[in-house]
Design an enzyme around this catalytic site. Structure first.
Site, PDB file in Angstrom:
ATOM      1  N   GLU A  69     -14.627 -12.844  -6.367  1.00 19.94           N
ATOM      2  CA  GLU A  69     -13.211 -13.362  -6.214  1.00 19.94           C
ATOM      3  C   GLU A  69     -13.061 -13.975  -7.645  1.00 19.94           C
ATOM      4  O   GLU A  69     -13.683 -14.701  -8.196  1.00 19.94           O
ATOM      5  CB  GLU A  69     -13.380 -14.316  -5.162  1.00 19.94           C
ATOM      6  CG  GLU A  69     -12.111 -15.167  -4.985  1.00 19.94           C
ATOM      7  CD  GLU A  69     -10.759 -14.325  -4.977  1.00 19.94           C
ATOM      8  OE1 GLU A  69     -10.563 -13.571  -4.361  1.00 19.94           O
ATOM      9  OE2 GLU A  69      -9.885 -15.076  -5.969  1.00 19.94           O
ATOM     10  N   ASP A 123      -3.840  -7.271  -5.206  1.00 15.06           N
ATOM     11  CA  ASP A 123      -2.680  -7.815  -5.503  1.00 15.06           C
ATOM     12  C   ASP A 123      -1.659  -6.640  -6.023  1.00 15.06           C
ATOM     13  O   ASP A 123      -2.568  -5.849  -6.849  1.00 15.06           O
ATOM     14  CB  ASP A 123      -2.858  -8.681  -6.760  1.00 15.06           C
ATOM     15  CG  ASP A 123      -3.401 -10.153  -5.972  1.00 15.06           C
ATOM     16  OD1 ASP A 123      -3.091 -10.440  -4.817  1.00 15.06           O
ATOM     17  OD2 ASP A 123      -4.089 -10.836  -6.955  1.00 15.06           O
ATOM     18  N   ASP A 159      -1.378  -2.800   3.224  1.00 17.97           N
ATOM     19  CA  ASP A 159      -0.280  -2.467   3.628  1.00 17.97           C
ATOM     20  C   ASP A 159       0.858  -1.956   2.989  1.00 17.97           C
ATOM     21  O   ASP A 159       1.972  -1.912   3.195  1.00 17.97           O
ATOM     22  CB  ASP A 159       0.334  -3.622   4.566  1.00 17.97           C
ATOM     23  CG  ASP A 159       0.834  -4.869   3.703  1.00 17.97           C
ATOM     24  OD1 ASP A 159       0.099  -4.912   2.804  1.00 17.97           O
ATOM     25  OD2 ASP A 159       1.800  -5.400   4.030  1.00 17.97           O
ATOM     26  N   GLU A 201      -5.301  -8.280   6.273  1.00 14.11           N
ATOM     27  CA  GLU A 201      -4.845  -7.133   7.211  1.00 14.11           C
ATOM     28  C   GLU A 201      -4.551  -7.809   8.817  1.00 14.11           C
ATOM     29  O   GLU A 201      -3.435  -7.223   9.241  1.00 14.11           O
ATOM     30  CB  GLU A 201      -6.155  -6.511   7.578  1.00 14.11           C
ATOM     31  CG  GLU A 201      -6.103  -5.096   8.288  1.00 14.11           C
ATOM     32  CD  GLU A 201      -7.445  -4.315   8.340  1.00 14.11           C
ATOM     33  OE1 GLU A 201      -8.275  -4.692   7.562  1.00 14.11           O
ATOM     34  OE2 GLU A 201      -7.526  -3.180   9.075  1.00 14.11           O
TER      35      GLU A 201
HETATM   36  C1  LIG Z   1      -4.206 -10.357  -1.591  1.00 13.68           C
HETATM   37  S1  LIG Z   1      -5.722 -10.962  -1.805  1.00 13.68           S
HETATM   38  C2  LIG Z   1      -6.731 -10.229  -0.421  1.00 13.68           C
HETATM   39  C3  LIG Z   1      -7.895 -10.811  -0.038  1.00 13.68           C
HETATM   40  C4  LIG Z   1      -8.852 -10.091   0.961  1.00 13.68           C
HETATM   41  N1  LIG Z   1      -9.465  -9.034   0.171  1.00 13.68           N
HETATM   42  C5  LIG Z   1      -7.977  -9.654   2.243  1.00 13.68           C
HETATM   43  O1  LIG Z   1      -7.835  -8.466   2.450  1.00 13.68           O
HETATM   44  O2  LIG Z   1      -7.701 -10.566   3.047  1.00 13.68           O
HETATM   45  C6  LIG Z   1      -6.374 -10.635  -3.293  1.00 13.68           C
HETATM   46  C7  LIG Z   1      -7.434 -11.066  -3.810  1.00 13.68           C
HETATM   47  O3  LIG Z   1      -8.045 -10.690  -5.002  1.00 13.68           O
HETATM   48  C8  LIG Z   1      -8.181 -11.353  -6.122  1.00 13.68           C
HETATM   49  N2  LIG Z   1      -8.037 -10.967  -7.321  1.00 13.68           N
HETATM   50  C9  LIG Z   1      -7.061 -10.514  -7.796  1.00 13.68           C
HETATM   51  N3  LIG Z   1      -7.452  -9.866  -9.155  1.00 13.68           N
HETATM   52  C10 LIG Z   1      -8.647 -10.042  -9.269  1.00 13.68           C
HETATM   53  C11 LIG Z   1      -9.531  -9.665 -10.205  1.00 13.68           C
HETATM   54  N4  LIG Z   1      -9.339  -9.214 -11.614  1.00 13.68           N
HETATM   55  N5  LIG Z   1     -10.819  -9.958 -10.191  1.00 13.68           N
HETATM   56  C12 LIG Z   1     -11.263 -10.762  -9.145  1.00 13.68           C
HETATM   57  N6  LIG Z   1     -10.475 -11.114  -7.879  1.00 13.68           N
HETATM   58  C13 LIG Z   1      -9.337 -10.611  -8.297  1.00 13.68           C
HETATM   59  C14 LIG Z   1      -7.168 -12.632  -5.796  1.00 13.68           C
HETATM   60  O4  LIG Z   1      -7.517 -13.880  -6.408  1.00 13.68           O
HETATM   61  C15 LIG Z   1      -7.111 -12.530  -4.255  1.00 13.68           C
HETATM   62  O5  LIG Z   1      -7.976 -13.381  -3.759  1.00 13.68           O
END
Ligand SMILES: C[S@@+](CC[C@H](N)C(=O)[O-])C[C@H]1O[C@@H](n2cnc3c(N)ncnc32)[C@H](O)[C@@H]1O
Length: 218
Positions: A69, A123, A159, A201
């Site tokens: 993360e 993201d 999604d 999810e």
């Molecule tokens: C939309 S959240 C989804 C969290 C979790 N996987 C879920 O499905 O509930 C996306 C996560 O990816 C992390 N993230 C985005 N880009 C990243 C990167 N380059 N390296 C590590 N983490 C990253 C963000 O900080 C965020 O916590």
């Protein structure tokens, strides 16, 4: 996921035994030196608060899990859950965390060191000029090639249909192949068997959004 910056988060992670510090020093030695066993290693990149990976670790004690993360204020939530489980004498010993940008993973894991990669609700980076930042982009797939085992697989759930279509279109460009694909995971009895829901999810499926998933390999 962007939480407000939590004061003291960096320090709390630096003091947590669940967070691997200076991970480059364990390159090629994660099994031996971090987990002290020969079990496979599965990682989730962009794990958020860690519900998915923590549940997977509880269900599969013979697999080692590493959650990755970017933001310390987000990872702190996972570490706090581990501390709560520790108080209940219920903490799984097969999970650790890294607070790093996924772009650094080639410097952290050696060739063939990782058996499976999970990307969950990555993201979307909707602007075209940011496509390279999407975790299922061809650029990231080329990075994963460097440390995923030859017969390893990557599983991606989202999604976001636009992001999913993009992710599918990147596969031939990066030399990866589909093993399984669904545009409605929760109504696919085969792929949904044993599905562990992530925080995102739960949130988006409760709103009625279908969940897309692929499993890919090279
Ligand atoms: C939309 S959240 C989804 C969290 C979790 N996987 C879920 O499905 O509930 C996306 C996560 O990816 C992390 N993230 C985005 N880009 C990243 C990167 N380059 N390296 C590590 N983490 C990253 C963000 O900080 C965020 O916590």
């Amino acid at each position: 996921m962007r939480l407000r910056n939590i004061p003291g988060a960096d320090e709390a992670l630096a003091n947590s035994k669940y967070v691997i510090k200076q991970p480059e020093t364990y390159r090629g030695k994660f099994r031996e030196q971090i987990f002290q066993n020969e079990n496979p290693i599965h990682i989730e990149i962009g794990m958020g608060k860690g519900k998915f990976l923590l549940t997977m670790a509880q269900q599969n004690p013979d697999i080692n899990y590493i959650g990755i993360e970017l933001y310390s204020s987000v990872l702190l939530r996972a570490v706090q859950k581990m501390e709560e489980l520790e108080k209940e004498n219920n903490v799984p010993g097969n999970i650790r965390f890294l607070c790093v940008d996924a772009r650094k993973l080639g410097e952290i894991f050696a060739a063939e060191e990782i058996d499976r990669i999970y990307l969950n609700f990555s993201d979307p980076w909707p602007k075209d000029r940011h496509a390279k930042r999407r975790l299922p982009s061809k650029e990231f797939l080329a990075l994963y090639d460097k440390f995923l085992k030859k017969d390893g697989q990557l599983e991606f759930k989202t999604d976001n249909k636009g992001l999913f279509d993009f992710a599918i279109s990147e596969l031939p460009l990066a030399g990866w192949k589909e093993k399984a694909v669904t545009y409605d995971l929760h109504h696919d009895p085969v792929l949904n068997a044993g599905n562990v829901m992530t925080e995102y999810e739960e949130k988006f499926s409760a709103k009625g959004n279908p969940i897309c998933k692929y499993i890919i390999y090279r």
